[in-house]
Each structure stands twice: as C-alpha cells, then as structure tokens.
Motif scaffolding. Structure first.
Motif, PDB file in Angstrom:
ATOM      1  N   ALA A 143       5.993   4.464   5.595  1.00  0.00           N
ATOM      2  CA  ALA A 143       6.664   3.213   5.243  1.00  0.00           C
ATOM      3  C   ALA A 143       6.350   2.886   3.798  1.00  0.00           C
ATOM      4  N   ILE A 144       7.356   2.364   3.113  1.00  0.00           N
ATOM      5  CA  ILE A 144       7.161   1.923   1.730  1.00  0.00           C
ATOM      6  C   ILE A 144       7.604   0.474   1.609  1.00  0.00           C
ATOM      7  N   GLY A 145       6.748  -0.350   1.043  1.00  0.00           N
ATOM      8  CA  GLY A 145       7.132  -1.706   0.656  1.00  0.00           C
ATOM      9  C   GLY A 145       7.345  -1.730  -0.844  1.00  0.00           C
ATOM     10  N   VAL A 146       8.564  -2.049  -1.273  1.00  0.00           N
ATOM     11  CA  VAL A 146       8.844  -2.209  -2.697  1.00  0.00           C
ATOM     12  C   VAL A 146       8.717  -3.705  -2.994  1.00  0.00           C
ATOM     13  N   LEU A 147       7.642  -4.073  -3.666  1.00  0.00           N
ATOM     14  CA  LEU A 147       7.302  -5.486  -3.850  1.00  0.00           C
ATOM     15  C   LEU A 147       7.855  -5.979  -5.178  1.00  0.00           C
ATOM     16  N   ASN A 190      -4.814  -7.131   8.904  1.00  0.00           N
ATOM     17  CA  ASN A 190      -5.415  -5.846   8.550  1.00  0.00           C
ATOM     18  C   ASN A 190      -4.526  -5.095   7.564  1.00  0.00           C
ATOM     19  N   VAL A 191      -3.249  -5.020   7.852  1.00  0.00           N
ATOM     20  CA  VAL A 191      -2.321  -4.322   6.945  1.00  0.00           C
ATOM     21  C   VAL A 191      -2.315  -5.012   5.587  1.00  0.00           C
ATOM     22  N   ALA A 192      -2.307  -6.343   5.608  1.00  0.00           N
ATOM     23  CA  ALA A 192      -2.275  -7.106   4.351  1.00  0.00           C
ATOM     24  C   ALA A 192      -3.522  -6.851   3.511  1.00  0.00           C
ATOM     25  N   GLY A 193      -4.668  -6.715   4.168  1.00  0.00           N
ATOM     26  CA  GLY A 193      -5.906  -6.456   3.439  1.00  0.00           C
ATOM     27  C   GLY A 193      -5.847  -5.123   2.690  1.00  0.00           C
ATOM     28  N   ILE A 215       5.621  -2.369   8.008  1.00  0.00           N
ATOM     29  CA  ILE A 215       4.766  -1.175   7.917  1.00  0.00           C
ATOM     30  C   ILE A 215       4.195  -0.836   9.297  1.00  0.00           C
ATOM     31  N   ALA A 216       3.697  -1.855  10.007  1.00  0.00           N
ATOM     32  CA  ALA A 216       3.093  -1.599  11.325  1.00  0.00           C
ATOM     33  C   ALA A 216       4.123  -1.014  12.294  1.00  0.00           C
ATOM     34  N   TYR A 262      -8.244   3.642   9.254  1.00  0.00           N
ATOM     35  CA  TYR A 262      -8.748   2.264   9.197  1.00  0.00           C
ATOM     36  C   TYR A 262      -7.641   1.231   9.152  1.00  0.00           C
ATOM     37  N   MET A 263      -6.459   1.561   9.719  1.00  0.00           N
ATOM     38  CA  MET A 263      -5.413   0.549   9.770  1.00  0.00           C
ATOM     39  C   MET A 263      -5.177   0.185  11.226  1.00  0.00           C
TER      40      MET A 263
END
Lengths: 213, 213
Positions: free
Chosen positions: B62-66, B92-95, B46-47, B85-86
């Motif tokens: 960006a898309i994360g398909v989890l 930070n992204v994980a939060g 994503i970053a 706020y990213m």
C-alpha cells in the motif's frame, strides 16, 4: 418487549460481533488493543457496519457483545439512523463505547444519540430479533453469493473477533440461524466481512431496482 | 531504477491512496482526523490493503501519497512481505507513518522494516510501475466483476480519500490506466474499496486453482 425500548426495530441490516476480551469497564483510548481487549476490532466493526463515503447507512446497525472484564456480558448497539457525533476513526467510536459502558442497567438504554447499552448476551439479543433472518459467519459456510434474500427480509449477521466464537456460545447461536455463510476463500477480519456482506446486499438491491425500472 | 531500491518489485497487488490533506510532517497520534489531515483514512487504507485474519498478505503493498503540509508530496509505502511490528489498529499504523516522515530524502528509503518513504508524487510512482496494470477507482467506472485479470498480472489500484482526486492529478493518472473501475453501487470509503478488490482477486484466484485441480 416494549417497542419503544427496542432499538433494533427500524433496522434492516444488523451486524453483531462477539468481543471475547473486549473491556466492559474503563479502558485507555491510547491503547485499544491491549487495555481495551482488542476494542480496536469492535470499533472498526461498528464503523464498517455504518459508514459509507460522506454518510451513514440509516437502515443498518451494529452490536458489540463485550465479554471482557469486569462485568461481562455487556452489549453496545449503534443505530445508523439515530447516531450523531460519530466519525469512523477508531478513537472516536471507542470514546462513545467508553461513555456507554458507564451505564450499568439491564435493558437497552440510550447513552448518546443512537448508542444503546444493555446487560445482554448474544443469545438474549438473538432471542429478541424474531423478525430477522439470522446468519452466522464461519469459514466453512456457504458462499454468500449463493444466498437468496427477499426484498423485505431483515437480516442479522453474527461473527466472532480474532478469537472466534466459543463453542458453548456458538451452539446457542446455531439453534437460531437461517444459515452459516462465508464471504471469502481466505480467513478475514470481522470488519472486512461486514464490507463484503454490505456489498452483496447493495448489489442485490441494485439489481432488483433495475428490474423494477 | 536500481532493482534493489525498488520496494514494489516483489508485489503483485498494490493499492495507492491520495491523502489530499494528510500531514507530511509531525502530527498528533491522539487526533489523526484533524491534526493528521485525515491520516485515519490513510491508516485504515494501509491496514485493509495488508491484513487478513491472523496474517498479512505478503504479495500486497500500500502507498499513501500525502499532500498535506508542510512538505508535499511525500509518499509512504508498506510492503506486506517485509513489514514487521505493524498491527491493524489506526494508532499503530499512524505511529509508523509518523516515524517514516522524519526522513526527508528523495528516493525510497526503508525507515522501519517494510516501510519506505520517498519524495514522490503519484505520477512519479505510477511511471515507475511499468510492469503493473494500473486501475483507477471512480464511481462511474466499469464494474470490477466484469474485469478480466490474467493469472500472472500485477495490478495497482489508485483512489482518492474523502476529497477524491484533484482534476490535474486525475488527468495524469488517466493517461496511464488500463481501466476505470467501480466496486459498488454506492460511494464507499477507500478502505472499503480495497476490501472489495481483494475479495474479487481472491475469488478469481480460487476459481483458477479449482480449474487446475
């Protein structure tokens, strides 16, 4: 320098980042950007210098020249062919840096397998890289695609973190470089530059191998 | 689909990663690789899709398909033009992902500025991207340098994490793609592929702008 004590000797590609505020003492693994002085940037830089999918580039190394408090400069070198127990996530790399920073000696000392630290500035490090061609990354540099690199040429690429490289340090670097290069029409993060340099060199090596076939 | 509820509409470049074991519930920010199911990979992806030096690519997403437990599939979309706020560090992204995962709805819902989540599979997401050209990353693909992309063409690039893309999912993706592409002679990490794709498109745009001048 004693060859045994020179961890750069078996490297072919080396990447150096100046961490302008990066901690040279203890820092909090839960707050790399602030408590670590943007140590997150240094960690991503090291990871992108070494890791590919399911493996490590054994001929590549990365050096973080840390200029933050309390004891600048302090350099950390990670040797892709020797490092063990490193994974590409920031927290893991940061933990190994933090451990290395507990050592306070002047010359390169291996603090974990493949991880070395020394009280050296970027100028001292570059002075010891006599058999490397030194390139400096700057946005107004020559496009890397126009660069000619010999098949046996050892290369080192120097760049700044989000704060760039201070004028006095840059002046010393520029006395030693083979060229100033750029990798993108945009201003990128240091670790992104590393990915692009590796790709340029990987493609160059592939095209040479195809010619040899 | 209602345009107001489609967060992809104003994007020109979109990157999708399949996180095969990435958590769809709570996870520990201090242990993204293990407790997060390699959430560190999704965060770096994503970053790298969004950040440049001192800025964000406003036309990129960006898309994360989890696909990890407890509630797969769950997708997270980050819109470069809307996110606030990213910062680019993994934690930070994980939060922000962790916060988004507290929402359980079916359709895209904005859980923080510019961050959306929905209970959608990659197949459902691709079906909604009718005005995008879809490319799939695979090592045996055609070199991206040989690709022709129109100046107004909207592109989406789909790839797997360290475990690749499962055969059944890949089959569905391949029905929709304009091409299978590769970016390197080596097998790279997903976030490294993103950096190389961006650079290819950035260089293409620059050469078009030079022609127009």
């Amino acid at each position: 320098m004693n060859h045994e004590s020179d961890p750069t000797r078996s490297l072919k590609r080396l990447f150096i980042i100046i961490g302008n505020k990066a901690s040279t003492g203890d820092f909090n693994l839960n707050d790399l950007p602030s408590s670590g002085g943007r140590m997150d940037i240094v960690c991503r830089f090291i990871a992108q210098s070494l890791f590919i999918s399911h493996g490590i580039r054994k001929d590549s190394g990365a050096i973080g020249v840390l200029l933050g408090e309390p004891d600048p400069p302090r350099s950390i070198l990670v040797h892709g062919g020797k490092v063990r127990y490193m994974s590409p996530d920031e927290r893991n790399v940061a933990g190994l840096i933090r451990k290395a920073l507990k050592h306070r000696g002047e010359e390169w000392k291996e603090t974990s397998p493949g991880i070395f630290t020394a009280k050296k500035s970027v100028n001292e490090i570059l002075s010891e890289l006599g058999d490397f061609s030194i390139f400096y990354l700057r946005e107004d540099g020559r496009d890397i695609f126009d660069l000619s690199i010999g098949p046996e040429e050892k290369t080192v690429f120097v760049m700044g973190d989000h704060l760039g490289v201070g004028g006095d340090i840059e002046e010393l670097i520029l006395r030693k470089v083979r060229g100033i290069i750029s990798v993108s029409p945009l201003s990128l993060q240091a670790d992104q530059c590393v990915v692009l340099i590796h790709n340029f060199l990987d493609r160059l090596e592939r095209s040479r191998n195809i010619e040899l076939d």
